[in-house]
Design a protein around this motif. Structure first.
Motif, PDB file in Angstrom:
ATOM      1  N   ASN A  72       0.828  -1.210   0.000  1.00  0.00           N
ATOM      2  CA  ASN A  72       0.000   0.000   0.000  1.00  0.00           C
ATOM      3  C   ASN A  72       0.863   1.260   0.000  1.00  0.00           C
ATOM      4  O   ASN A  72       0.537   2.248  -0.659  1.00  0.00           O
ATOM      5  N   THR A  73       1.958   1.231   0.735  1.00  0.00           N
ATOM      6  CA  THR A  73       2.831   2.395   0.875  1.00  0.00           C
ATOM      7  C   THR A  73       3.660   2.657  -0.379  1.00  0.00           C
ATOM      8  O   THR A  73       3.848   3.808  -0.768  1.00  0.00           O
ATOM      9  N   TYR A  74       4.159   1.599  -1.003  1.00  0.00           N
ATOM     10  CA  TYR A  74       5.129   1.762  -2.089  1.00  0.00           C
ATOM     11  C   TYR A  74       4.651   1.249  -3.441  1.00  0.00           C
ATOM     12  O   TYR A  74       5.451   1.086  -4.358  1.00  0.00           O
ATOM     13  N   GLN A  75       3.355   1.033  -3.617  1.00  0.00           N
ATOM     14  CA  GLN A  75       2.888   0.391  -4.846  1.00  0.00           C
ATOM     15  C   GLN A  75       3.202   1.160  -6.127  1.00  0.00           C
ATOM     16  O   GLN A  75       3.194   0.583  -7.209  1.00  0.00           O
ATOM     17  N   ASP A  76       3.535   2.434  -6.016  1.00  0.00           N
ATOM     18  CA  ASP A  76       3.920   3.178  -7.218  1.00  0.00           C
ATOM     19  C   ASP A  76       5.249   2.689  -7.786  1.00  0.00           C
ATOM     20  O   ASP A  76       5.491   2.814  -8.979  1.00  0.00           O
ATOM     21  N   ASN A  77       6.112   2.157  -6.908  1.00  0.00           N
ATOM     22  CA  ASN A  77       7.394   1.648  -7.404  1.00  0.00           C
ATOM     23  C   ASN A  77       7.738   0.255  -6.870  1.00  0.00           C
ATOM     24  O   ASN A  77       8.902  -0.142  -6.880  1.00  0.00           O
ATOM     25  N   LEU A  78       6.718  -0.494  -6.447  1.00  0.00           N
ATOM     26  CA  LEU A  78       6.935  -1.846  -5.919  1.00  0.00           C
ATOM     27  C   LEU A  78       5.792  -2.767  -6.313  1.00  0.00           C
ATOM     28  O   LEU A  78       4.622  -2.402  -6.191  1.00  0.00           O
ATOM     29  N   GLN A  79       6.144  -3.957  -6.754  1.00  0.00           N
ATOM     30  CA  GLN A  79       5.165  -5.036  -6.929  1.00  0.00           C
ATOM     31  C   GLN A  79       5.578  -6.158  -5.997  1.00  0.00           C
ATOM     32  O   GLN A  79       6.740  -6.556  -5.981  1.00  0.00           O
ATOM     33  N   ILE A  80       4.651  -6.646  -5.207  1.00  0.00           N
ATOM     34  CA  ILE A  80       4.895  -7.817  -4.361  1.00  0.00           C
ATOM     35  C   ILE A  80       4.219  -8.997  -5.032  1.00  0.00           C
ATOM     36  O   ILE A  80       3.086  -8.883  -5.506  1.00  0.00           O
ATOM     37  N   ILE A  81       4.919 -10.117  -5.064  1.00  0.00           N
ATOM     38  CA  ILE A  81       4.335 -11.355  -5.572  1.00  0.00           C
ATOM     39  C   ILE A  81       4.520 -12.423  -4.503  1.00  0.00           C
ATOM     40  O   ILE A  81       5.652 -12.785  -4.160  1.00  0.00           O
ATOM     41  N   GLY A  82       3.400 -12.881  -3.945  1.00  0.00           N
ATOM     42  CA  GLY A  82       3.415 -13.979  -2.997  1.00  0.00           C
ATOM     43  C   GLY A  82       3.352 -15.288  -3.764  1.00  0.00           C
ATOM     44  O   GLY A  82       2.542 -15.426  -4.681  1.00  0.00           O
ATOM     45  N   LEU A  83       4.211 -16.229  -3.384  1.00  0.00           N
ATOM     46  CA  LEU A  83       4.311 -17.500  -4.095  1.00  0.00           C
ATOM     47  C   LEU A  83       4.033 -18.640  -3.121  1.00  0.00           C
ATOM     48  O   LEU A  83       4.916 -19.045  -2.355  1.00  0.00           O
ATOM     49  N   PRO A  84       2.794 -19.147  -3.099  1.00  0.00           N
ATOM     50  CA  PRO A  84       2.460 -20.229  -2.175  1.00  0.00           C
ATOM     51  C   PRO A  84       3.351 -21.444  -2.397  1.00  0.00           C
ATOM     52  O   PRO A  84       3.624 -21.832  -3.537  1.00  0.00           O
ATOM     53  N   CYS A  85       3.802 -22.007  -1.283  1.00  0.00           N
ATOM     54  CA  CYS A  85       4.704 -23.157  -1.326  1.00  0.00           C
ATOM     55  C   CYS A  85       4.391 -24.067  -0.146  1.00  0.00           C
ATOM     56  O   CYS A  85       4.213 -23.596   0.971  1.00  0.00           O
ATOM     57  N   ASN A  86       4.339 -25.355  -0.404  1.00  0.00           N
ATOM     58  CA  ASN A  86       4.002 -26.332   0.637  1.00  0.00           C
ATOM     59  C   ASN A  86       5.220 -27.162   1.048  1.00  0.00           C
ATOM     60  O   ASN A  86       5.079 -28.253   1.574  1.00  0.00           O
ATOM     61  N   PHE A 148       8.116 -17.393   3.889  1.00  0.00           N
ATOM     62  CA  PHE A 148       8.224 -15.941   4.033  1.00  0.00           C
ATOM     63  C   PHE A 148       9.664 -15.427   3.915  1.00  0.00           C
ATOM     64  O   PHE A 148       9.974 -14.359   4.426  1.00  0.00           O
ATOM     65  N   GLN A 149      10.515 -16.159   3.204  1.00  0.00           N
ATOM     66  CA  GLN A 149      11.815 -15.607   2.826  1.00  0.00           C
ATOM     67  C   GLN A 149      11.554 -14.672   1.649  1.00  0.00           C
ATOM     68  O   GLN A 149      10.731 -14.965   0.789  1.00  0.00           O
ATOM     69  N   LYS A 150      12.246 -13.551   1.637  1.00  0.00           N
ATOM     70  CA  LYS A 150      11.949 -12.500   0.666  1.00  0.00           C
ATOM     71  C   LYS A 150      13.139 -12.268  -0.266  1.00  0.00           C
ATOM     72  O   LYS A 150      14.283 -12.269   0.186  1.00  0.00           O
ATOM     73  N   TYR A 151      12.842 -12.040  -1.553  1.00  0.00           N
ATOM     74  CA  TYR A 151      13.860 -11.750  -2.563  1.00  0.00           C
ATOM     75  C   TYR A 151      13.483 -10.452  -3.263  1.00  0.00           C
ATOM     76  O   TYR A 151      12.365 -10.328  -3.769  1.00  0.00           O
ATOM     77  N   LEU A 152      14.409  -9.497  -3.298  1.00  0.00           N
ATOM     78  CA  LEU A 152      14.139  -8.195  -3.898  1.00  0.00           C
ATOM     79  C   LEU A 152      14.923  -8.037  -5.200  1.00  0.00           C
ATOM     80  O   LEU A 152      16.127  -8.297  -5.253  1.00  0.00           O
ATOM     81  N   VAL A 153      14.197  -7.611  -6.231  1.00  0.00           N
ATOM     82  CA  VAL A 153      14.766  -7.335  -7.551  1.00  0.00           C
ATOM     83  C   VAL A 153      14.506  -5.853  -7.832  1.00  0.00           C
ATOM     84  O   VAL A 153      13.411  -5.350  -7.544  1.00  0.00           O
ATOM     85  N   ASP A 154      15.518  -5.154  -8.370  1.00  0.00           N
ATOM     86  CA  ASP A 154      15.355  -3.718  -8.564  1.00  0.00           C
ATOM     87  C   ASP A 154      14.537  -3.388  -9.810  1.00  0.00           C
ATOM     88  O   ASP A 154      14.091  -4.276 -10.540  1.00  0.00           O
ATOM     89  N   SER A 155      14.372  -2.103 -10.058  1.00  0.00           N
ATOM     90  CA  SER A 155      13.492  -1.632 -11.129  1.00  0.00           C
ATOM     91  C   SER A 155      14.027  -1.923 -12.529  1.00  0.00           C
ATOM     92  O   SER A 155      13.314  -1.749 -13.510  1.00  0.00           O
ATOM     93  N   ASN A 156      15.269  -2.392 -12.611  1.00  0.00           N
ATOM     94  CA  ASN A 156      15.857  -2.780 -13.892  1.00  0.00           C
ATOM     95  C   ASN A 156      15.982  -4.296 -14.027  1.00  0.00           C
ATOM     96  O   ASN A 156      16.632  -4.790 -14.949  1.00  0.00           O
ATOM     97  N   GLY A 157      15.399  -5.035 -13.074  1.00  0.00           N
ATOM     98  CA  GLY A 157      15.438  -6.487 -13.129  1.00  0.00           C
ATOM     99  C   GLY A 157      16.700  -7.105 -12.579  1.00  0.00           C
ATOM    100  O   GLY A 157      16.966  -8.288 -12.821  1.00  0.00           O
ATOM    101  N   HIS A 158      17.474  -6.337 -11.811  1.00  0.00           N
ATOM    102  CA  HIS A 158      18.695  -6.854 -11.212  1.00  0.00           C
ATOM    103  C   HIS A 158      18.430  -7.312  -9.783  1.00  0.00           C
ATOM    104  O   HIS A 158      17.722  -6.639  -9.025  1.00  0.00           O
ATOM    105  N   PHE A 159      19.038  -8.423  -9.424  1.00  0.00           N
ATOM    106  CA  PHE A 159      18.920  -8.962  -8.071  1.00  0.00           C
ATOM    107  C   PHE A 159      19.515  -7.973  -7.075  1.00  0.00           C
ATOM    108  O   PHE A 159      20.616  -7.461  -7.282  1.00  0.00           O
TER     109      PHE A 159
END
Length: 179
Positions: A72-86, A148-159
């Motif tokens: 909600n705070t950063y959606q102008d420059n952030l997309q979150i994708i939750g990936l369900p895993c069992n 709930f381990q998180k991975y961030l990729v920047d706005s140019n697709g770089h890890f």
């Protein structure tokens, strides 16, 4: 099974050496949303993407609230994708409908949720091969330790980096990149 056989089984179940993927960037990786429709990662060029392997019956599940607040705070420059895993304690046993309903009803999730995937092992989704292998992401190797381990990729697709489950979604470790 005797202890020696059990140990040998764990050795043989280790993943094979990392192989360079046949993709030019993270934007070329295919993944589907929880409704089965393709998610075109390329639509998020210009935004950071936070990938989080999620589960609805985990001690970290309340992080959905923080993830939604971050979105909600950063959606102008952030997309979150939750990936369900069992894969961790069988803590995401539901089907697509029950997972989507759980996320919406309990946490008001409006960010993207993908189809259920494997984040490690022989059936590891290509997205996680990219996120966890330096040969693909160009930065570092990692392994997914828990939900709930998180991975961030920047706005140019770089890890950028990864963050263990204990990292609060609103931590400055993450938000410093989004400001």
């Amino acid at each position: 099974m005797n202890p020696l056989k059990a140990f040998m089984a764990t050795l043989s179940s280790k993943s094979s050496p990392a192989k360079k993927m046949n993709v030019d960037s993270i934007y070329d990786i295919k993944i589907n949303a929880i409704n089965g429709k393709p998610i075109e990662l390329s639509q998020f060029k210009g935004k950071y993407i936070l990938f989080v392997n999620v589960a609805s019956k985990c001690g970290f599940t309340p992080q959905y609230k923080g993830l939604q607040e971050l979105y909600n705070t950063y959606q102008d420059n952030l997309q979150i994708i939750g990936l369900p895993c069992n894969q961790f304690g069988s803590q995401e046993p539901g089907n697509s409908e029950s997972i989507a309903s759980f996320c919406e009803m309990n946490y008001g999730v409006t960010f993207l949720i993908s189809e259920k995937i494997d984040v490690k092992g022989k059936n590891q989704h290509p997205l996680y091969s990219w996120l966890t292998q330096e040969i693909n992401n160009g930065k570092k190797d990692s392994s997914v330790k828990w939900n709930f381990q998180k991975y961030l990729v920047d706005s140019n697709g770089h890890f950028v980096d990864y963050y263990l489950s204990t990292t609060n979604p609103l931590s400055s470790k993450i938000t410093k990149h989004l400001k």
